[in-house]
Write an enzyme that holds these catalytic residues in place. Structure first.
Site, PDB file in Angstrom:
ATOM      1  N   THR A  36     -93.123 -51.489 -53.023  1.00 21.47           N
ATOM      2  CA  THR A  36     -93.537 -52.515 -52.577  1.00 21.47           C
ATOM      3  C   THR A  36     -92.737 -53.044 -53.150  1.00 21.47           C
ATOM      4  OG1 THR A  36     -94.389 -52.915 -55.048  1.00 21.47           O
ATOM      5  CG2 THR A  36     -95.821 -52.075 -53.408  1.00 21.47           C
ATOM      6  N   ILE A  59     -99.727 -44.782 -53.125  1.00 19.18           N
ATOM      7  CA  ILE A  59    -101.303 -43.314 -54.060  1.00 19.18           C
ATOM      8  C   ILE A  59    -102.590 -43.467 -53.093  1.00 19.18           C
ATOM      9  CG2 ILE A  59     -99.642 -43.398 -55.913  1.00 19.18           C
ATOM     10  CD1 ILE A  59    -101.636 -45.960 -56.762  1.00 19.18           C
ATOM     11  N   GLU A  81    -100.621 -52.114 -58.992  1.00 13.81           N
ATOM     12  CA  GLU A  81     -99.751 -54.241 -58.763  1.00 13.81           C
ATOM     13  C   GLU A  81     -99.943 -54.718 -60.329  1.00 13.81           C
ATOM     14  OE1 GLU A  81     -98.781 -56.179 -56.833  1.00 13.81           O
ATOM     15  OE2 GLU A  81     -98.732 -54.172 -55.059  1.00 13.81           O
ATOM     16  N   THR A 121    -103.011 -50.937 -69.709  1.00 11.86           N
ATOM     17  CA  THR A 121    -102.802 -52.146 -70.631  1.00 11.86           C
ATOM     18  C   THR A 121    -103.310 -52.784 -72.119  1.00 11.86           C
ATOM     19  OG1 THR A 121    -102.132 -54.932 -70.130  1.00 11.86           O
ATOM     20  CG2 THR A 121    -103.842 -53.666 -68.553  1.00 11.86           C
ATOM     21  N   ASP A 122    -103.145 -53.596 -72.444  1.00  6.53           N
ATOM     22  CA  ASP A 122    -104.177 -54.305 -73.802  1.00  6.53           C
ATOM     23  C   ASP A 122    -105.067 -55.019 -73.434  1.00  6.53           C
ATOM     24  OD1 ASP A 122    -102.152 -56.410 -73.084  1.00  6.53           O
ATOM     25  OD2 ASP A 122    -100.969 -55.924 -75.405  1.00  6.53           O
ATOM     26  N   GLU A 123    -104.455 -55.285 -71.434  1.00  6.66           N
ATOM     27  CA  GLU A 123    -105.420 -56.583 -71.239  1.00  6.66           C
ATOM     28  C   GLU A 123    -107.024 -56.572 -71.315  1.00  6.66           C
ATOM     29  OE1 GLU A 123    -103.126 -58.905 -68.273  1.00  6.66           O
ATOM     30  OE2 GLU A 123    -101.428 -58.472 -69.332  1.00  6.66           O
ATOM     31  N   TYR A 148    -106.053 -58.611 -62.303  1.00  7.29           N
ATOM     32  CA  TYR A 148    -104.821 -57.906 -62.313  1.00  7.29           C
ATOM     33  C   TYR A 148    -105.938 -57.348 -63.768  1.00  7.29           C
ATOM     34  CZ  TYR A 148    -102.045 -55.152 -65.090  1.00  7.29           C
ATOM     35  OH  TYR A 148    -101.175 -54.219 -66.288  1.00  7.29           O
ATOM     36  N   LYS A 152    -107.471 -53.276 -63.649  1.00 10.27           N
ATOM     37  CA  LYS A 152    -106.618 -51.989 -64.659  1.00 10.27           C
ATOM     38  C   LYS A 152    -108.086 -51.593 -65.565  1.00 10.27           C
ATOM     39  CE  LYS A 152    -102.972 -50.568 -65.814  1.00 10.27           C
ATOM     40  NZ  LYS A 152    -102.263 -49.839 -64.318  1.00 10.27           N
ATOM     41  N   ILE A 189     -90.339 -62.386 -69.537  1.00 13.00           N
ATOM     42  CA  ILE A 189     -88.860 -62.511 -69.817  1.00 13.00           C
ATOM     43  C   ILE A 189     -87.365 -62.262 -69.108  1.00 13.00           C
ATOM     44  CG2 ILE A 189     -87.173 -60.710 -71.806  1.00 13.00           C
ATOM     45  CD1 ILE A 189     -89.060 -61.138 -73.452  1.00 13.00           C
ATOM     46  N   PRO A 190     -87.265 -61.518 -68.470  1.00 12.76           N
ATOM     47  CA  PRO A 190     -87.133 -61.802 -67.429  1.00 12.76           C
ATOM     48  C   PRO A 190     -85.940 -62.957 -66.516  1.00 12.76           C
ATOM     49  CG  PRO A 190     -88.145 -59.910 -66.774  1.00 12.76           C
ATOM     50  CD  PRO A 190     -88.644 -60.230 -67.886  1.00 12.76           C
TER      51      PRO A 190
HETATM   52  P1  NAD Z   1     -94.298 -52.753 -62.214  1.00 11.30           P
HETATM   53  O1  NAD Z   1     -94.561 -53.184 -60.439  1.00 11.30           O
HETATM   54  O2  NAD Z   1     -92.924 -53.337 -62.374  1.00 11.30           O
HETATM   55  O3  NAD Z   1     -93.772 -51.164 -61.057  1.00 11.30           O
HETATM   56  C1  NAD Z   1     -94.815 -50.645 -60.392  1.00 11.30           C
HETATM   57  C2  NAD Z   1     -94.854 -49.894 -59.194  1.00 11.30           C
HETATM   58  O4  NAD Z   1     -96.178 -48.976 -58.464  1.00 11.30           O
HETATM   59  C3  NAD Z   1     -93.464 -49.910 -57.916  1.00 11.30           C
HETATM   60  O5  NAD Z   1     -92.724 -49.135 -58.415  1.00 11.30           O
HETATM   61  C4  NAD Z   1     -94.353 -49.984 -57.099  1.00 11.30           C
HETATM   62  O6  NAD Z   1     -93.690 -49.564 -55.760  1.00 11.30           O
HETATM   63  C5  NAD Z   1     -95.332 -48.826 -57.133  1.00 11.30           C
HETATM   64  N1  NAD Z   1     -96.362 -48.956 -56.459  1.00 11.30           N
HETATM   65  C6  NAD Z   1     -96.831 -50.704 -56.265  1.00 11.30           C
HETATM   66  N2  NAD Z   1     -98.300 -50.037 -55.839  1.00 11.30           N
HETATM   67  C7  NAD Z   1     -98.104 -48.866 -55.144  1.00 11.30           C
HETATM   68  C8  NAD Z   1     -98.301 -47.378 -54.226  1.00 11.30           C
HETATM   69  N3  NAD Z   1    -100.025 -48.323 -53.311  1.00 11.30           N
HETATM   70  N4  NAD Z   1     -98.604 -46.995 -53.902  1.00 11.30           N
HETATM   71  C9  NAD Z   1     -97.334 -46.676 -54.828  1.00 11.30           C
HETATM   72  N5  NAD Z   1     -96.781 -46.738 -55.588  1.00 11.30           N
HETATM   73  C10 NAD Z   1     -96.827 -48.525 -55.725  1.00 11.30           C
HETATM   74  O7  NAD Z   1     -95.262 -52.607 -62.810  1.00 11.30           O
HETATM   75  P2  NAD Z   1     -95.028 -52.222 -64.682  1.00 11.30           P
HETATM   76  O8  NAD Z   1     -94.708 -53.240 -65.277  1.00 11.30           O
HETATM   77  O9  NAD Z   1     -93.814 -50.778 -64.745  1.00 11.30           O
HETATM   78  O10 NAD Z   1     -96.021 -51.269 -65.043  1.00 11.30           O
HETATM   79  C11 NAD Z   1     -96.130 -49.943 -64.356  1.00 11.30           C
HETATM   80  C12 NAD Z   1     -97.215 -49.588 -64.974  1.00 11.30           C
HETATM   81  O11 NAD Z   1     -97.827 -49.812 -66.452  1.00 11.30           O
HETATM   82  C13 NAD Z   1     -99.047 -50.621 -64.603  1.00 11.30           C
HETATM   83  O12 NAD Z   1    -100.037 -49.453 -64.398  1.00 11.30           O
HETATM   84  C14 NAD Z   1     -99.103 -51.319 -65.871  1.00 11.30           C
HETATM   85  O13 NAD Z   1    -100.627 -52.009 -65.391  1.00 11.30           O
HETATM   86  C15 NAD Z   1     -98.738 -50.923 -67.130  1.00 11.30           C
HETATM   87  N6  NAD Z   1     -98.404 -51.527 -67.948  1.00 11.30           N
HETATM   88  C16 NAD Z   1     -97.299 -52.278 -68.290  1.00 11.30           C
HETATM   89  C17 NAD Z   1     -97.002 -53.529 -69.354  1.00 11.30           C
HETATM   90  C18 NAD Z   1     -95.782 -54.801 -68.900  1.00 11.30           C
HETATM   91  O14 NAD Z   1     -95.660 -54.920 -69.992  1.00 11.30           O
HETATM   92  N7  NAD Z   1     -94.981 -53.896 -67.865  1.00 11.30           N
HETATM   93  C19 NAD Z   1     -97.909 -53.219 -69.916  1.00 11.30           C
HETATM   94  C20 NAD Z   1     -98.874 -52.056 -70.289  1.00 11.30           C
HETATM   95  C21 NAD Z   1     -99.269 -51.131 -69.166  1.00 11.30           C
HETATM   96  O1  TDX Z   2     -92.342 -68.219 -66.480  1.00 14.40           O
HETATM   97  C1  TDX Z   2     -93.438 -68.186 -66.777  1.00 14.40           C
HETATM   98  N1  TDX Z   2     -93.763 -69.034 -68.667  1.00 14.40           N
HETATM   99  C2  TDX Z   2     -94.452 -68.316 -69.353  1.00 14.40           C
HETATM  100  O2  TDX Z   2     -94.692 -69.123 -70.066  1.00 14.40           O
HETATM  101  C3  TDX Z   2     -94.462 -66.617 -67.161  1.00 14.40           C
HETATM  102  C4  TDX Z   2     -94.234 -65.688 -66.062  1.00 14.40           C
HETATM  103  C5  TDX Z   2     -95.211 -66.580 -67.574  1.00 14.40           C
HETATM  104  N2  TDX Z   2     -95.060 -67.493 -69.412  1.00 14.40           N
HETATM  105  C6  TDX Z   2     -95.798 -66.551 -70.225  1.00 14.40           C
HETATM  106  C7  TDX Z   2     -97.650 -66.437 -69.565  1.00 14.40           C
HETATM  107  C8  TDX Z   2     -97.980 -65.064 -70.560  1.00 14.40           C
HETATM  108  O3  TDX Z   2     -99.053 -66.143 -71.825  1.00 14.40           O
HETATM  109  O4  TDX Z   2     -95.624 -65.849 -70.430  1.00 14.40           O
HETATM  110  C9  TDX Z   2     -96.566 -64.788 -71.275  1.00 14.40           C
HETATM  111  C10 TDX Z   2     -96.235 -63.296 -70.484  1.00 14.40           C
HETATM  112  O5  TDX Z   2     -96.496 -63.405 -69.253  1.00 14.40           O
HETATM  113  P1  TDX Z   2     -95.940 -61.763 -68.413  1.00 14.40           P
HETATM  114  O6  TDX Z   2     -94.179 -61.782 -68.104  1.00 14.40           O
HETATM  115  O7  TDX Z   2     -96.701 -62.804 -66.770  1.00 14.40           O
HETATM  116  O8  TDX Z   2     -97.060 -61.021 -68.636  1.00 14.40           O
HETATM  117  P2  TDX Z   2     -98.704 -61.166 -69.271  1.00 14.40           P
HETATM  118  O9  TDX Z   2     -99.480 -61.843 -68.078  1.00 14.40           O
HETATM  119  O10 TDX Z   2     -98.733 -60.734 -70.567  1.00 14.40           O
HETATM  120  O11 TDX Z   2     -98.606 -59.610 -68.755  1.00 14.40           O
HETATM  121  C11 TDX Z   2     -98.174 -59.197 -69.272  1.00 14.40           C
HETATM  122  O12 TDX Z   2     -97.994 -57.705 -70.369  1.00 14.40           O
HETATM  123  C12 TDX Z   2     -99.299 -56.365 -70.085  1.00 14.40           C
HETATM  124  C13 TDX Z   2     -97.192 -57.639 -67.451  1.00 14.40           C
HETATM  125  O13 TDX Z   2     -97.440 -59.053 -66.827  1.00 14.40           O
HETATM  126  C14 TDX Z   2     -98.616 -56.991 -66.800  1.00 14.40           C
HETATM  127  O14 TDX Z   2     -98.458 -56.432 -66.030  1.00 14.40           O
HETATM  128  C15 TDX Z   2     -99.277 -55.989 -68.500  1.00 14.40           C
HETATM  129  O15 TDX Z   2    -100.281 -54.865 -68.208  1.00 14.40           O
END
Ligand code: NAD
Ligand code: TDX
Length: 331
Positions: A36, A59, A81, A121-123, A148, A152, A189-190
């Site tokens: 995606t 999936i 997602e 996720t902790d969410e 979201y 989850k 962060i990014p």
């Molecule tokens: P991401 O969005 O960066 O990556 C998701 C990946 O899944 C991508 O490569 C996308 O192509 C693939 N994908 C999406 N839909 C798909 C489908 N239908 N079939 C096959 N592939 C598919 O996500 P992430 O931040 O790497 O998160 C990975 C996992 O960790 C998720 O389950 C998320 O809920 C969990 N998680 C993320 C965080 C965080 O801070 N990012 C924290 C806790 C848990």
């Molecule tokens: O531009 C921004 N400014 C800002 O203040 C963005 C993009 C976010 N924020 C805030 C919202 C949140 O309080 O920063 C915090 C972090 O935001 P996100 O990076 O969108 O993360 P969050 O919503 O906390 O969810 C993340 O952590 C749990 C991941 O995206 C999820 O996939 C994971 O499950």
């Protein structure tokens, strides 16, 4: 265990997990990813081809899933997602991938008796008050806030039900906010790092007071591997590294690291339903599996800034469109 199927292995955490497996284990890896907007072929292309195979597939596609699960000894399920803001604009893909996709995978794992680890996720626990000393534990009741996090939560409950009703050999983990290489620049962060590299100002939602509990992606992944190898079937493990910080503190730290004044940011429209605070108590993981994190936030964040500086070719093509989407919501 010889072959692991990693769903979502071309995404942020999944790609770093594959890297972790290649470096720290002898396991053969198959990545199943739909590529995606959040999946990056270049994140998996660098791995040795005798260790990592790539399958482009969804999936929710029962045929592909059955074939790949049949060939694996274990599944580690990252595909999702994953962005809250996107889920507020269009929840449907979250239901398809997070709920139906997880259902499709656990049905295949049930049929083939395959070990399954569900990454979550902790969410799912909702949020905590800013001034509350409490943290989430494995006993905290589910109370998700966003499309979201509710999808989850639904996927977690499906996995738990399949363990109880069908004897699925599954474990679950719920982690706090990750940072590190390959994270999509829509995330907090990014987004701020690339804003600063691009001469823009960081953008804080609301007053920037919301708190997140940050963990380096490699620490998350070492914990997932520990649960996969030594976790008890049917159990949930919370993953966190005591990294609580307000969003404003993180932005101020980035500004300092990148040589800009500490108040050089904008306050923008808040996220609807914005969770106030997340915080993880990882005692179970630490005591039962002997896991400890390796990164401290300050050096991990500085290394992440350097990674985005060196990988501008990767994020530059999507920066304008990402910011244009946020601009529509006043963010
Ligand atoms: P991401 O969005 O960066 O990556 C998701 C990946 O899944 C991508 O490569 C996308 O192509 C693939 N994908 C999406 N839909 C798909 C489908 N239908 N079939 C096959 N592939 C598919 O996500 P992430 O931040 O790497 O998160 C990975 C996992 O960790 C998720 O389950 C998320 O809920 C969990 N998680 C993320 C965080 C965080 O801070 N990012 C924290 C806790 C848990
Ligand atoms: O531009 C921004 N400014 C800002 O203040 C963005 C993009 C976010 N924020 C805030 C919202 C949140 O309080 O920063 C915090 C972090 O935001 P996100 O990076 O969108 O993360 P969050 O919503 O906390 O969810 C993340 O952590 C749990 C991941 O995206 C999820 O996939 C994971 O499950």
């Amino acid at each position: 265990m010889q072959r692991v199927l990693v769903t979502g292995g071309a995404g942020f955490i999944g790609a770093n997990f594959v890297d972790h497996l290649v470096v720290h284990t002898d396991l053969q890896v198959t990545v199943l990813d739909a590529l995606t907007y959040a999946g990056h072929r270049e994140a998996v292309d660098g791995f040795p081809s005798d260790r990592v195979a790539f399958v482009h597939g969804d999936i929710t596609d029962a045929e592909v899933v059955d074939r790949e699960v049949a060939e694996a000894d274990a599944v580690v399920h990252f595909a999702a997602e994953s962005h809250n803001d996107n889920s507020l604009h269009d929840p449907r893909p979250f239901l398809d991938t997070n709920v139906i996709g997880t259902y499709t995978l656990i049905e295949a794992a049930r049929r083939h008796g395959t070990r399954f680890h569900h990454v979550s996720t902790d969410e799912v626990y909702g949020d905590l008050e800013l001034d509350d000393p409490a943290r989430f534990t494995e006993q905290t009741p589910y109370n998700p806030s966003s499309p979201y996090s509710s999808t989850k939560a639904a996927s977690d409950l499906l996995v738990r039900a399949w363990v109880r009703s069908f004897g699925l050999q599954a474990t679950l983990s719920n982690c706090s906010n990750n940072y590190g290489p390959w994270q999509h620049i829509e995330k907090f962060i990014p987004r701020q790092i690339t804003n600063l590299l691009d001469g823009r100002r960081p953008r804080l939602y609301g007053e920037g007071k919301n708190v997140r509990d940050w963990i380096h992606v490699d620490d998350h992944n070492s914990a997932v591997l520990a649960v996969l190898q030594r976790g008890r079937i049917g159990e949930t493990y919370l993953i966190g590294a005591d990294g609580e910080r307000s969003n404003k503190q993180v932005v101020e730290q980035l500004l300092t690291t990148m040589g800009r004044p500490r108040d050089d940011y904008d306050l923008v429209a808040d996220r609807p339903g914005h969770d106030l605070r997340y915080a993880i108590d990882a005692t179970k993981l630490r005591t039962e599996l002997g896991w400890t994190p390796r990164y401290d936030f300050d050096s991990g964040l500085a290394a992440t800034v350097e990674w985005y500086r060196r990988h501008e070719d990767w994020w530059r093509p999507v920066k304008e469109a990402t910011e244009a989407r946020y601009a529509k919501s006043g963010q």
